[in-house]
Write a protein that holds these residues in place. Structure first.
Motif, PDB file in Angstrom:
ATOM      1  N   VAL A 212      -8.703  -4.127  -0.997  1.00 52.23           N
ATOM      2  CA  VAL A 212     -10.259  -3.127  -0.272  1.00 52.23           C
ATOM      3  C   VAL A 212      -9.466  -2.102  -0.862  1.00 52.23           C
ATOM      4  O   VAL A 212     -10.050  -1.307  -1.847  1.00 52.23           O
ATOM      5  N   THR A 213      -8.273  -1.592  -0.649  1.00 51.09           N
ATOM      6  CA  THR A 213      -7.659  -0.501  -1.090  1.00 51.09           C
ATOM      7  C   THR A 213      -7.469  -0.465  -2.684  1.00 51.09           C
ATOM      8  O   THR A 213      -7.825   0.337  -3.207  1.00 51.09           O
ATOM      9  N   LEU A 214      -7.029  -1.649  -3.506  1.00 50.41           N
ATOM     10  CA  LEU A 214      -7.266  -1.766  -4.494  1.00 50.41           C
ATOM     11  C   LEU A 214      -8.265  -1.419  -5.452  1.00 50.41           C
ATOM     12  O   LEU A 214      -8.575  -0.657  -5.969  1.00 50.41           O
ATOM     13  N   GLY A 215      -9.318  -1.960  -4.885  1.00 50.01           N
ATOM     14  CA  GLY A 215     -10.615  -1.452  -5.316  1.00 50.01           C
ATOM     15  C   GLY A 215     -11.435  -0.569  -5.483  1.00 50.01           C
ATOM     16  O   GLY A 215     -11.882   0.001  -6.146  1.00 50.01           O
ATOM     17  N   PHE A 216     -11.218   0.172  -4.181  1.00 49.29           N
ATOM     18  CA  PHE A 216     -12.113   1.425  -4.093  1.00 49.29           C
ATOM     19  C   PHE A 216     -10.432   2.755  -3.354  1.00 49.29           C
ATOM     20  O   PHE A 216     -11.616   3.331  -3.258  1.00 49.29           O
ATOM     21  N   ASN A 217      -9.608   2.512  -3.571  1.00 45.81           N
ATOM     22  CA  ASN A 217      -8.683   3.621  -3.154  1.00 45.81           C
ATOM     23  C   ASN A 217      -9.176   3.967  -1.682  1.00 45.81           C
ATOM     24  O   ASN A 217      -9.338   4.956  -1.858  1.00 45.81           O
ATOM     25  N   LYS A 218      -9.233   3.635  -1.151  1.00 42.51           N
ATOM     26  CA  LYS A 218      -9.401   3.850   0.862  1.00 42.51           C
ATOM     27  C   LYS A 218      -8.235   3.049   1.389  1.00 42.51           C
ATOM     28  O   LYS A 218      -8.544   1.979   1.432  1.00 42.51           O
ATOM     29  N   GLU A 219      -8.487   3.963   2.342  1.00 42.57           N
ATOM     30  CA  GLU A 219      -7.062   3.272   2.978  1.00 42.57           C
ATOM     31  C   GLU A 219      -7.863   3.020   5.289  1.00 42.57           C
ATOM     32  O   GLU A 219      -9.150   3.062   4.762  1.00 42.57           O
ATOM     33  N   GLU A 220      -7.322   2.304   5.031  1.00 47.51           N
ATOM     34  CA  GLU A 220      -7.730   1.262   6.913  1.00 47.51           C
ATOM     35  C   GLU A 220      -8.702   2.861   7.503  1.00 47.51           C
ATOM     36  O   GLU A 220      -9.700   2.179   8.398  1.00 47.51           O
ATOM     37  N   ASN A 221      -7.660   3.773   7.292  1.00 47.87           N
ATOM     38  CA  ASN A 221      -8.529   4.756   8.769  1.00 47.87           C
ATOM     39  C   ASN A 221      -9.395   5.122   7.880  1.00 47.87           C
ATOM     40  O   ASN A 221     -10.492   6.425   8.064  1.00 47.87           O
ATOM     41  N   ASP A 222     -10.318   5.170   6.509  1.00 39.86           N
ATOM     42  CA  ASP A 222     -11.108   5.758   6.280  1.00 39.86           C
ATOM     43  C   ASP A 222     -12.748   4.752   6.443  1.00 39.86           C
ATOM     44  O   ASP A 222     -12.465   4.192   6.691  1.00 39.86           O
ATOM     45  N   PRO A 223     -13.369   5.851   6.705  1.00 36.12           N
ATOM     46  CA  PRO A 223     -14.555   6.073   7.971  1.00 36.12           C
ATOM     47  C   PRO A 223     -15.340   4.401   6.906  1.00 36.12           C
ATOM     48  O   PRO A 223     -16.177   3.554   7.200  1.00 36.12           O
ATOM     49  N   ALA A 224     -14.725   4.544   5.979  1.00 34.22           N
ATOM     50  CA  ALA A 224     -16.013   3.510   4.649  1.00 34.22           C
ATOM     51  C   ALA A 224     -15.794   2.278   4.678  1.00 34.22           C
ATOM     52  O   ALA A 224     -16.442   1.212   4.147  1.00 34.22           O
ATOM     53  N   PHE A 225     -13.854   2.402   4.337  1.00 34.35           N
ATOM     54  CA  PHE A 225     -13.451   0.772   5.046  1.00 34.35           C
ATOM     55  C   PHE A 225     -13.713  -0.605   5.927  1.00 34.35           C
ATOM     56  O   PHE A 225     -13.391  -1.148   5.176  1.00 34.35           O
ATOM     57  N   PRO A 226     -14.551   0.054   7.260  1.00 33.04           N
ATOM     58  CA  PRO A 226     -14.927  -1.253   7.394  1.00 33.04           C
ATOM     59  C   PRO A 226     -15.628  -1.887   7.103  1.00 33.04           C
ATOM     60  O   PRO A 226     -16.023  -3.492   7.215  1.00 33.04           O
ATOM     61  N   GLY A 227     -16.804  -1.342   6.954  1.00 37.07           N
ATOM     62  CA  GLY A 227     -18.435  -1.739   6.369  1.00 37.07           C
ATOM     63  C   GLY A 227     -17.954  -2.247   4.450  1.00 37.07           C
ATOM     64  O   GLY A 227     -18.478  -3.333   4.207  1.00 37.07           O
ATOM     65  N   LEU A 228     -17.167  -1.731   3.963  1.00 40.78           N
ATOM     66  CA  LEU A 228     -16.209  -2.962   3.050  1.00 40.78           C
ATOM     67  C   LEU A 228     -15.252  -3.921   2.719  1.00 40.78           C
ATOM     68  O   LEU A 228     -15.438  -4.648   2.052  1.00 40.78           O
ATOM     69  N   LEU A 229     -14.516  -3.894   3.832  1.00 44.14           N
ATOM     70  CA  LEU A 229     -13.706  -4.999   4.360  1.00 44.14           C
ATOM     71  C   LEU A 229     -14.575  -6.468   4.509  1.00 44.14           C
ATOM     72  O   LEU A 229     -14.443  -7.415   4.022  1.00 44.14           O
TER      73      LEU A 229
END
Length: 219
Positions: free
Chosen positions: A52-69
């Motif tokens: 997810v970090t690779l694909g969307f340049n978002k770290e785990e503390n990003d609000p969008a991260f859980p949904g993408l994961l």
């Protein structure tokens, strides 16, 4: 009793093709262009969060991260084992183990919800004597606890087992468990990493090299 234990993704099975499809499918849903296959392959062993970090340049503390994961995991489960194969040499290696009455097992950081249906798609392989996922232990690799559990299930002393993996955490876990280790240079190695620096007892660049190594040094 002696035993041979394997990591799963990047060691026993080439699962990257399915991850490549689903990550790029999710990127397409987000109006992003596909990433190169090799870029994704190098990250598969680091798990879904790293993808997810690779694909969307978002770290785990990003609000969008859980949904993408969650969307990535849902896609992966829906396409599990469609393009996944054993690595060249793995099937003959497992046959050699069975022919010599040597039990084998899997110790993976892949959750059971994905590991079980994945292995059910490979029923032509000899059955594993142990399959240990992070759900089964309190600490995952690089902690040695999963390796100890696999040995307990098989009925062998840790020093009598060998651990084979394609990530530094696999080698660390094996060393902490007191096992000889084999690093797989054919697996999902990050471009900035070098398996020769992991301190494994042996380094192979093909699964075809593993059985002669086992015969020569251990059996």
């Amino acid at each position: 009793m002696k035993a041979v234990l394997f990591d799963l993704d990047g060691t026993l099975l080439d699962t990257a093709p399915d991850f490549i499809v689903v990550l790029n499918q999710l990127r397409q849903q987000e109006q992003l262009p596909p990433l190169p296959d090799e870029t994704i392959r190098g990250t598969v062993s680091n798990g879904s969060r790293a993808l997810v970090t690779l694909g969307f340049n978002k770290e785990e503390n990003d609000p969008a991260f859980p949904g993408l994961l969650q969307r990535l995991l849902d896609l992966y489960l829906a396409h599990l084992a469609e393009k996944t194969t054993t690595f060249p040499g793995i099937e003959s290696l497992l046959d050699n183990l069975v022919d010599n009455n040597l039990p084998w097992g899997i110790v993976t950081n892949k959750p059971e919800a994905f590991t079980t249906p994945l292995m059910e798609a490979f029923t032509h392989l000899p059955p594993a004597s142990a399959i240990v996922c992070p759900d089964h232990v309190s600490k995952s690799k690089p902690d040695p606890e999963p390796l100890f559990l696999a040995c307990s299930q098989i009925g062998c002393a840790p020093a009598e087992a060998i651990y084979i993996g394609d990530h530094k955490r696999d080698i660390i876990a094996g060393q902490k468990a007191g096992m000889p280790t084999i690093a797989c240079g054919y697996g999902y190695i990050d471009s900035a990493d070098n398996p020769a620096n992991w301190g494994a007892d042996h380094l192979v660049n093909s699964a075809n090299e593993i059985w002669p190594l086992l015969e020569q040094h251990y059996f």
